[in-house]
Design a protein around this motif. Structure first.
Motif, short mmCIF file in Angstrom:
data_model
loop_
_atom_site.label_atom_id
_atom_site.label_comp_id
_atom_site.label_asym_id
_atom_site.label_seq_id
_atom_site.Cartn_x
_atom_site.Cartn_y
_atom_site.Cartn_z
N SER A 92 0.74 -1.33 -0.12
CA SER A 92 -0.12 -0.16 -0.04
C SER A 92 0.82 1.12 0.06
O SER A 92 1.72 1.37 0.93
CB SER A 92 -0.77 -0.03 1.28
OG SER A 92 -1.71 -1.17 1.02
N TYR A 93 0.91 2.14 -1.12
CA TYR A 93 1.57 3.18 -1.18
C TYR A 93 0.98 4.50 -0.77
O TYR A 93 -0.27 4.67 -0.69
CB TYR A 93 2.01 3.44 -2.65
CG TYR A 93 2.94 2.22 -3.32
CD1 TYR A 93 4.16 2.52 -3.18
CD2 TYR A 93 2.35 1.16 -3.84
CE1 TYR A 93 4.97 1.57 -3.94
CE2 TYR A 93 3.16 0.44 -4.37
CZ TYR A 93 4.43 0.53 -4.45
OH TYR A 93 5.17 -0.59 -4.87
N GLY A 94 1.82 5.37 -0.39
CA GLY A 94 1.39 6.75 -0.35
C GLY A 94 2.05 7.74 -1.30
O GLY A 94 3.41 7.74 -1.41
N TRP A 95 1.13 8.22 -2.42
CA TRP A 95 1.85 8.92 -3.44
C TRP A 95 1.49 10.39 -3.46
O TRP A 95 0.48 10.73 -3.22
CB TRP A 95 1.47 8.38 -4.80
CG TRP A 95 2.16 6.94 -5.08
CD1 TRP A 95 3.00 6.39 -4.53
CD2 TRP A 95 1.58 6.32 -6.24
NE1 TRP A 95 3.20 5.11 -5.25
CE2 TRP A 95 2.37 4.79 -6.26
CE3 TRP A 95 0.56 6.33 -7.06
CZ2 TRP A 95 2.19 4.03 -7.13
CZ3 TRP A 95 0.43 5.16 -8.01
CH2 TRP A 95 1.20 4.00 -7.93
N GLY A 151 -3.68 7.42 -1.89
CA GLY A 151 -3.61 5.87 -1.30
C GLY A 151 -3.54 4.82 -2.06
O GLY A 151 -4.65 4.87 -3.09
N VAL A 152 -2.70 4.22 -2.60
CA VAL A 152 -2.91 3.04 -3.66
C VAL A 152 -2.30 1.75 -2.99
O VAL A 152 -1.32 1.47 -2.47
CB VAL A 152 -2.08 3.48 -4.65
CG1 VAL A 152 -2.02 2.63 -5.95
CG2 VAL A 152 -2.20 5.03 -5.17
N ARG A 153 -3.32 0.68 -3.48
CA ARG A 153 -2.87 -0.64 -3.24
C ARG A 153 -2.53 -1.22 -4.70
O ARG A 153 -3.08 -1.07 -5.40
CB ARG A 153 -3.94 -1.50 -2.80
CG ARG A 153 -3.90 -2.79 -2.39
CD ARG A 153 -2.89 -3.15 -1.03
NE ARG A 153 -2.73 -4.42 -1.24
CZ ARG A 153 -3.35 -5.22 -0.30
NH1 ARG A 153 -4.57 -4.86 0.41
NH2 ARG A 153 -2.88 -6.51 -0.06
N GLU A 154 -1.31 -1.78 -4.47
CA GLU A 154 -0.52 -2.53 -5.69
C GLU A 154 -1.49 -3.81 -6.17
O GLU A 154 -1.85 -4.49 -5.46
CB GLU A 154 0.69 -2.82 -5.58
CG GLU A 154 1.58 -3.30 -6.78
CD GLU A 154 3.24 -3.47 -6.52
OE1 GLU A 154 3.74 -3.70 -7.55
OE2 GLU A 154 3.40 -3.25 -5.22
N LEU A 155 -1.57 -3.80 -7.39
CA LEU A 155 -2.24 -4.97 -8.16
C LEU A 155 -1.42 -5.71 -8.92
O LEU A 155 -0.31 -4.94 -9.50
CB LEU A 155 -3.44 -4.67 -8.73
CG LEU A 155 -4.69 -3.83 -8.13
CD1 LEU A 155 -5.68 -3.17 -9.23
CD2 LEU A 155 -5.11 -4.47 -7.13
N THR A 156 -1.63 -7.07 -9.17
CA THR A 156 -0.93 -7.57 -10.38
C THR A 156 -2.09 -7.30 -11.61
O THR A 156 -3.09 -6.90 -11.56
CB THR A 156 -0.90 -8.93 -10.19
OG1 THR A 156 -2.08 -9.62 -9.57
CG2 THR A 156 0.35 -9.39 -9.11
N ASP A 157 -1.51 -7.58 -12.63
CA ASP A 157 -2.06 -7.47 -14.07
C ASP A 157 -3.32 -8.31 -14.02
O ASP A 157 -3.57 -9.36 -13.83
CB ASP A 157 -1.46 -7.68 -15.17
CG ASP A 157 -2.09 -6.96 -16.46
OD1 ASP A 157 -2.42 -5.83 -16.35
OD2 ASP A 157 -2.01 -7.70 -17.34
N PRO A 158 -4.90 -7.84 -14.30
CA PRO A 158 -6.07 -8.43 -14.25
C PRO A 158 -5.83 -9.46 -15.43
O PRO A 158 -5.42 -9.03 -16.60
CB PRO A 158 -6.89 -7.57 -14.44
CG PRO A 158 -6.58 -5.94 -13.92
CD PRO A 158 -5.09 -6.24 -14.35
#
Length: 413
Positions: A144-147, A209-216
């Motif tokens: 989970s990022y803070g950008w 706030g961003v949650r990293e995903l793998t490619d759908p």
């Protein structure tokens, strides 16, 4: 033909997408295509994991790192091939874009500290009498990022449109910006923005706030969450017709004595049974009215309508059984026969309503060959549906009542 990989810049938009072509694979070969940058950055090319059908595989990468040589590689059945490097040039150092790359907002990176955290999903359980716990191990959660980014003017409008779409976003950077990952796909979990300059200036700072995903993987259905999704998932199921068989009422046997056993049906205990009354004579079970199909089909039977009737049959071993339908003009159509056993088998008949008919009666037939008095034909779980598709089953097999339907966990069906 040897397997090869090429990468070509397209001129569709800015930053320019890359067309990646994988040729020479044979049907059934597994492949994975990724892009890499010189600083160790690595990302999966959209659609880049699959099984070849034996033709050229064309992929479009709209997520590549910026202003640096990119090397694309493909692993095909354990063998790696690479393409000549290409560079996606861009005037800035960073962009935020939609997952499809069609909407792009140039941004200035406002903070390179990039706070990030991950959730540990393993658990420990204390056990009396022993010092160490029992553990349930699980893969850690993604970052989970803070950008923080700054935009100005029309780029702020574009940034807002990207965020309001609610879709995953992609951050693309020029490699070498400290140790920031050059390509990250993520889901925005929160954001706020504010003007950070005085007077008529329009620089706006975005905190995400961003949650990293793998490619759908669009070919893999994860959950049905809209009614069109439900329609697609349930397309090959129908409501069964008279599946409970509380009695023989509404049904008739020809050349047989009709009964209603209380146990042993296919989907419900009660079913129909016809016992042959004479040798070498076909035995039929049919609904005694022709109008019952209309509610199941959702409309009346009319000439030219194609209808499929299915049922489950069993009976005296060695005899021949088949699905049947009787048009309102008395014409009987039968399907492909099966050899009867003591186990239920699905049989099917499809036919097109002729001129002058107003309905049909579903049923089944035991062919005359080999029949002796007392031979049995059992009938259960009939379905009636429009078209030639054979339903894989009925809703009744999933739900006993509408309350069960309402409580169903649709992500598991």
């Amino acid at each position: 033909m040897a397997v090869s990989l090429t990468a070509t810049l397209l001129a569709a938009s800015q930053p320019r997408p890359v067309q990646v072509a994988l040729t020479g694979t044979t049907a059934g070969q597994a492949y994975e295509v990724v892009g890499t940058s010189g600083d160790g950055g690595r990302w999966q090319v959209p659609g880049g994991v699959g099984v070849s059908e034996g033709s050229q595989i064309l992929l479009i990468d709209s997520r590549a790192a910026l202003n640096t040589p990119i090397v694309y590689s493909a692993v095909v059945d354990g063998v790696t091939v690479t393409a000549a490097p290409v560079t996606v040039s861009h005037d800035g150092v960073a962009v935020i874009q939609t997952i499809d790359g069609l909407t792009v907002a140039p941004v200035e990176v406002a903070s390179t500290t990039e706070p990030r955290s991950a959730t540990i999903r393993s658990e420990a359980f204390e056990i009396a009498g022993r010092p160490d716990p029992a553990a349930r191990l699980e893969t850690p959660g993604s970052y989970s990022y803070g950008w923080e980014f700054d935009t100005q003017g029309v780029d702020s409008v574009t940034m807002r449109a990207i965020l309001e779409s609610g879709m995953p976003i992609v951050r693309r950077l020029v490699p070498g910006m400290r140790d920031l990952t050059p390509v990250v796909l993520g889901l925005v979990t929160s954001w706020k923005d504010e003007l950070i300059t005085e007077g008529g200036d329009t620089w706006r700072r975005w905190s995400l706030g961003v949650r990293e995903l793998t490619d759908p993987q669009p070919s893999t259905a994860l959950i049905a969450f809209t009614w069109p999704d439900f329609d697609d998932a349930m397309l090959d199921r129908v409501w069964s017709w008279h599946s409970l068989f509380p009695s023989t009422s509404g049904w008739a046997a020809t050349n047989g004595t009709l009964s209603n056993p209380a146990t042993g049906g296919y989907s419900t205990p009660r079913h129909l049974r016809a016992s042959a009354t004479a040798a070498a004579t076909a035995v039929d079970i049919f609904a005694s009215v022709y109008t019952g199909a209309a509610p199941t089909l959702g409309e009346p039977v009319v000439p030219g309508m194609q209808v499929t009737v299915t049922c489950r049959v069993k009976g005296t071993a060695g005899r021949s059984g088949m699905a049947a339908l009787k048009w309102s003009n008395g014409t009987v159509i039968t399907g492909t026969p099966v050899v009867l056993t003591g186990d239920w088998q699905q049989v099917v008949v499809t036919a097109t309503a002729p001129a002058g008919v107003t309905g049909l009666a579903p049923g089944a037939r035991m062919a005359a060959t080999g029949v002796a008095a007392g031979h049995l034909l059992d009938y259960s779980a009939p379905t009636i549906s429009k078209g030639a598709s054979v339903p894989v089953g009925t809703f009744d097999e999933l739900f006993d009542t509408w309350d069960d339907f309402d409580r169903a966990d649709w992500s598991t069906i």
